[in-house]
Design a protein around this motif. Structure first.
Motif, PDB file in Angstrom:
ATOM      1  N   ASP A   1     -71.860 -49.881 -41.380  1.00  0.00           N
ATOM      2  CA  ASP A   1     -72.727 -49.122 -40.489  1.00  0.00           C
ATOM      3  C   ASP A   1     -73.380 -50.040 -39.451  1.00  0.00           C
ATOM      4  O   ASP A   1     -74.548 -49.903 -39.138  1.00  0.00           O
ATOM      5  N   THR A   2     -72.596 -50.965 -38.896  1.00  0.00           N
ATOM      6  CA  THR A   2     -73.105 -51.894 -37.906  1.00  0.00           C
ATOM      7  C   THR A   2     -73.470 -51.127 -36.639  1.00  0.00           C
ATOM      8  O   THR A   2     -72.686 -50.337 -36.131  1.00  0.00           O
ATOM      9  N   LYS A   3     -74.668 -51.355 -36.153  1.00  0.00           N
ATOM     10  CA  LYS A   3     -75.141 -50.676 -34.953  1.00  0.00           C
ATOM     11  C   LYS A   3     -74.817 -51.537 -33.729  1.00  0.00           C
ATOM     12  O   LYS A   3     -74.976 -52.748 -33.743  1.00  0.00           O
ATOM     13  N   VAL A   4     -74.381 -50.887 -32.672  1.00  0.00           N
ATOM     14  CA  VAL A   4     -74.120 -51.561 -31.410  1.00  0.00           C
ATOM     15  C   VAL A   4     -75.307 -51.287 -30.509  1.00  0.00           C
ATOM     16  O   VAL A   4     -75.795 -50.162 -30.417  1.00  0.00           O
ATOM     17  N   SER A   5     -75.763 -52.312 -29.824  1.00  0.00           N
ATOM     18  CA  SER A   5     -76.935 -52.194 -28.979  1.00  0.00           C
ATOM     19  C   SER A   5     -76.694 -51.216 -27.824  1.00  0.00           C
ATOM     20  O   SER A   5     -75.600 -51.143 -27.265  1.00  0.00           O
ATOM     21  N   VAL A   6     -77.743 -50.490 -27.465  1.00  0.00           N
ATOM     22  CA  VAL A   6     -77.665 -49.560 -26.339  1.00  0.00           C
ATOM     23  C   VAL A   6     -77.458 -50.322 -25.038  1.00  0.00           C
ATOM     24  O   VAL A   6     -76.837 -49.817 -24.102  1.00  0.00           O
TER      25      VAL A   6
ATOM     26  N   TYR B   1     -75.461 -52.680 -24.507  1.00  0.00           N
ATOM     27  CA  TYR B   1     -74.022 -52.831 -24.291  1.00  0.00           C
ATOM     28  C   TYR B   1     -73.455 -51.598 -23.589  1.00  0.00           C
ATOM     29  O   TYR B   1     -72.702 -51.713 -22.622  1.00  0.00           O
ATOM     30  N   TYR B   2     -73.817 -50.428 -24.087  1.00  0.00           N
ATOM     31  CA  TYR B   2     -73.321 -49.195 -23.475  1.00  0.00           C
ATOM     32  C   TYR B   2     -73.864 -49.020 -22.058  1.00  0.00           C
ATOM     33  O   TYR B   2     -73.148 -48.565 -21.165  1.00  0.00           O
ATOM     34  N   LEU B   3     -75.117 -49.370 -21.844  1.00  0.00           N
ATOM     35  CA  LEU B   3     -75.712 -49.261 -20.510  1.00  0.00           C
ATOM     36  C   LEU B   3     -74.988 -50.165 -19.522  1.00  0.00           C
ATOM     37  O   LEU B   3     -74.670 -49.752 -18.403  1.00  0.00           O
ATOM     38  N   THR B   4     -74.691 -51.384 -19.949  1.00  0.00           N
ATOM     39  CA  THR B   4     -73.963 -52.303 -19.072  1.00  0.00           C
ATOM     40  C   THR B   4     -72.566 -51.775 -18.784  1.00  0.00           C
ATOM     41  O   THR B   4     -72.082 -51.859 -17.652  1.00  0.00           O
ATOM     42  N   ALA B   5     -71.906 -51.209 -19.772  1.00  0.00           N
ATOM     43  CA  ALA B   5     -70.568 -50.658 -19.560  1.00  0.00           C
ATOM     44  C   ALA B   5     -70.607 -49.484 -18.588  1.00  0.00           C
ATOM     45  O   ALA B   5     -69.757 -49.383 -17.693  1.00  0.00           O
ATOM     46  N   ILE B   6     -71.592 -48.609 -18.727  1.00  0.00           N
ATOM     47  CA  ILE B   6     -71.698 -47.461 -17.824  1.00  0.00           C
ATOM     48  C   ILE B   6     -71.995 -47.922 -16.403  1.00  0.00           C
ATOM     49  O   ILE B   6     -71.433 -47.405 -15.433  1.00  0.00           O
ATOM     50  N   LEU B   7     -72.870 -48.920 -16.266  1.00  0.00           N
ATOM     51  CA  LEU B   7     -73.183 -49.429 -14.928  1.00  0.00           C
ATOM     52  C   LEU B   7     -71.974 -50.105 -14.302  1.00  0.00           C
ATOM     53  O   LEU B   7     -71.739 -49.989 -13.095  1.00  0.00           O
ATOM     54  N   PHE B   8     -71.189 -50.809 -15.112  1.00  0.00           N
ATOM     55  CA  PHE B   8     -69.968 -51.420 -14.587  1.00  0.00           C
ATOM     56  C   PHE B   8     -69.017 -50.346 -14.075  1.00  0.00           C
ATOM     57  O   PHE B   8     -68.452 -50.473 -12.987  1.00  0.00           O
TER      58      PHE B   8
ATOM     59  N   LYS C   1     -85.173 -53.641 -11.093  1.00  0.00           N
ATOM     60  CA  LYS C   1     -86.611 -53.454 -11.293  1.00  0.00           C
ATOM     61  C   LYS C   1     -86.917 -52.956 -12.699  1.00  0.00           C
ATOM     62  O   LYS C   1     -87.895 -53.383 -13.320  1.00  0.00           O
ATOM     63  N   SER C   2     -86.099 -52.069 -13.231  1.00  0.00           N
ATOM     64  CA  SER C   2     -86.337 -51.542 -14.579  1.00  0.00           C
ATOM     65  C   SER C   2     -85.786 -52.451 -15.660  1.00  0.00           C
ATOM     66  O   SER C   2     -85.855 -52.103 -16.838  1.00  0.00           O
ATOM     67  N   LYS C   3     -85.219 -53.576 -15.281  1.00  0.00           N
ATOM     68  CA  LYS C   3     -84.675 -54.585 -16.201  1.00  0.00           C
ATOM     69  C   LYS C   3     -83.580 -54.018 -17.088  1.00  0.00           C
ATOM     70  O   LYS C   3     -83.469 -54.354 -18.257  1.00  0.00           O
ATOM     71  N   ALA C   4     -82.746 -53.155 -16.509  1.00  0.00           N
ATOM     72  CA  ALA C   4     -81.655 -52.558 -17.262  1.00  0.00           C
ATOM     73  C   ALA C   4     -80.523 -53.563 -17.504  1.00  0.00           C
ATOM     74  O   ALA C   4     -79.714 -53.365 -18.405  1.00  0.00           O
ATOM     75  N   LEU C   5     -80.457 -54.611 -16.712  1.00  0.00           N
ATOM     76  CA  LEU C   5     -79.379 -55.575 -16.835  1.00  0.00           C
ATOM     77  C   LEU C   5     -79.743 -56.784 -17.684  1.00  0.00           C
ATOM     78  O   LEU C   5     -78.941 -57.695 -17.838  1.00  0.00           O
ATOM     79  N   GLU C   6     -80.942 -56.804 -18.257  1.00  0.00           N
ATOM     80  CA  GLU C   6     -81.354 -57.942 -19.086  1.00  0.00           C
ATOM     81  C   GLU C   6     -81.006 -57.676 -20.540  1.00  0.00           C
ATOM     82  O   GLU C   6     -81.068 -56.553 -21.023  1.00  0.00           O
ATOM     83  N   TRP C   7     -80.658 -58.740 -21.257  1.00  0.00           N
ATOM     84  CA  TRP C   7     -80.190 -58.628 -22.640  1.00  0.00           C
ATOM     85  C   TRP C   7     -81.214 -59.095 -23.655  1.00  0.00           C
ATOM     86  O   TRP C   7     -80.895 -59.534 -24.741  1.00  0.00           O
ATOM     87  N   ASP C   8     -82.487 -59.024 -23.351  1.00  0.00           N
ATOM     88  CA  ASP C   8     -83.509 -59.526 -24.268  1.00  0.00           C
ATOM     89  C   ASP C   8     -83.650 -58.689 -25.498  1.00  0.00           C
ATOM     90  O   ASP C   8     -83.658 -57.582 -25.639  1.00  0.00           O
TER      91      ASP C   8
END
Length: 122
Positions: A52-57, A59-66, A115-122
């Motif tokens: 049940d490994t969870k994938v970070s959101v 990752y999906y956000l970056t894929a959608i933006l790409f 501005k919303s820091k959607a591209l940061e991986w912190d």
């Protein structure tokens, strides 16, 4: 082809398919189900990950933006290849204005993402 020929072909295909299924059952070996067959396999070592490994959101956000910005480039290429034809037909200013509007929407979106820091991986 008359209707009789179509019926013959359908019956022939059904019988041939049934014959192949019967032949595979008779000539094939028995299937032995073993629990080891259903475990994940990686280089001969048992898997250490939880199932049940969870994938970070992020990752999906970056894929959608790409995908979003990749589609932007896909829309810009045909525009750039046909822009001279629009200039020759007298519609160059309208087509150029619509592309500027299209780019402005995406540039605004890019600034909003930064501005919303959607591209940061912190």
């Amino acid at each position: 082809m008359p209707l009789g020929g179509v019926i013959f072909i359908v019956i022939f295909i059904a019988l041939f398919g049934a014959f192949l299924v019967w032949l595979s059952i008779k000539t094939g070996g028995k299937v032995h189900y073993h629990p080891v067959k259903y475990e994940p396999y990686e280089c001969g070592l048992p898997s250490l990950d939880k199932k049940d490994t969870k994938v970070s959101v992020k990752y999906y956000l970056t894929a959608i933006l790409f995908i979003l910005f990749d589609i932007e480039i896909i829309f810009m290429y045909p525009w750039a290849t046909t822009f001279r034809e629009f200039i020759a037909s007298g519609q160059g200013a309208v087509v150029f204005g619509s592309m500027i509007f299209f780019l402005a929407v995406f540039i605004f979106g890019l600034f909003w993402e930064v501005k919303s820091k959607a591209l940061e991986w912190d």
